[in-house]
Each structure stands twice: as structure tokens, then as C-alpha cells.
Design an enzyme around this catalytic site. Structure first.
Site, short mmCIF file in Angstrom:
data_model
loop_
_atom_site.label_atom_id
_atom_site.label_comp_id
_atom_site.label_asym_id
_atom_site.label_seq_id
_atom_site.Cartn_x
_atom_site.Cartn_y
_atom_site.Cartn_z
CG ASP A 88 3.21 8.83 -17.92
OD1 ASP A 88 4.41 9.12 -18.01
OD2 ASP A 88 2.42 9.45 -17.19
CD GLU A 144 6.78 12.26 -21.63
OE1 GLU A 144 6.11 13.18 -22.12
OE2 GLU A 144 6.69 11.91 -20.44
CG ASP A 159 -0.28 8.87 -13.39
OD1 ASP A 159 0.91 9.17 -13.53
OD2 ASP A 159 -0.90 9.05 -12.33
#
Length: 163
Positions: free
Chosen positions: A9, A69, A145
Site C-alpha cells: 500500500d 492497488e 496502512d
């Protein structure tokens, strides 16, 4: 089939990551955490630190798959551009180390981990905390996170098994 999947991430200030091993149908998370990138450093310095950190992880842990992502354009165009630098590093590392790369939308990740594509970040975090109780030991500011990275990693595992 044996896989070692890195879920990332990325963030220009804090990057969450999670690494899982899938072997013999069994999945285990064996490394997770965050990389703080200090704001007083220049963007090129932070990008270089990001590169070094993940290149070392990929090499030392024999990563085979990488899941990230897809980004969405928020209110801050500069943040979006800086995120692009980090994503470029991940694409480069993926190619350089012959990793299987999965890019998943936020909706796909939320659907995979909660069963609902419109789930909130809090619902994703709740599910990851349920699956991985040791997360309670992490500090509150970085927990999201890390839980996001765990959700990305787990989604990458499920997508890899389907394909």
C-alpha cells in the site's frame, strides 16, 4: 505450488506492506509492517529509499508475486503524481525480478476481504484485525496502512489461486 506474495500500500509518507507464503494449500503471513518516509527528505530521496527497501525485501525473501492497488485521483494532484513514482518503482522491480504482478481495484480488494465492494477502510481493518490479532500491537497511526497492505496481499493470494 509455492508462492511468496508481497502486498504493498504505497504512500509518499508511510508505505504499508505484508508478505505471505502459500505452500501446500496453507497460507502464512510472515512479514508485515510499514516503511516511514520522512517528509523532510526530498521526493527523490524518499523514492530511492522506497526502491532500496523493496528491492531488498524481494531479493532476501524470494518474493514471487507482487500485488498493488490501482490508485484513484483524490483531491491532491501532487500526491497522485508522487504515488505514481512509487508505483513505477514497483512495476520496475516486478519486471526486473520476474514477479507475477496483480493490480486490483479498491472495490475488488474490499469485496475479497469483506464480501462487500463498498466496505469502508474501517471494515477492512476490522476484518484484517480479526484474521491477524497480532496487529493490535501496532501503533494507531500506521495500523490502517498495514491493514490495507494485508488486505492487498490476501487479495493477491486469492487472485493467484483463481488464475
Amino acid at each position: 505450488m509455492s508462492m511468496i506474495i508481497l502486498g504493498v500500500d504505497p504512500g509518499i509518507r508511510i508505505t504499508g506492506y505484508a508478505i505471505a507464503r502459500v505452500q501446500g494449500g496453507k497460507t502464512s503471513i510472515f512479514d508485515y509492517g510499514y516503511l516511514p518516509l520522512k517528509g523532510e527528505k526530498s521526493v527523490p530521496e524518499r523514492v530511492a529509499e522506497f526502491h532500496t527497501f523493496f528491492a531488498d525485501k524481494i531479493t532476501s525473501l524470494n518474493i514471487t508475486h507482487l500485488t498493488i492497488e490501482t490508485p484513484f485521483m483524490g483531491k491532491n494532484a501532487q500526491s497522485f503524481v508522487k504515488l505514481g513514482y512509487l508505483r513505477g518503482i514497483l512495476f520496475l522491480l516486478s519486471q526486473h525480478h520476474n514477479l507475477v504482478l496483480h493490480e486490483l481495484t479498491p472495490r475488488q480488494i474490499k469485496q475479497a476481504v469483506t464480501g462487500h465492494g463498498g466496505a469502508s477502510k474501517e471494515q477492512v481493518a476490522l476484518m484484517m484485525n480479526h484474521l491477524f490479532p497480532a496487529l493490535g500491537q501496532l501503533g494507531k497511526t500506521v495500523k490502517q496502512d498495514v491493514t490495507d497492505a494485508l488486505a492487498i496481499c490476501m487479495s493477491g493470494i486469492w487472485v493467484s489461486r483463481e488464475g
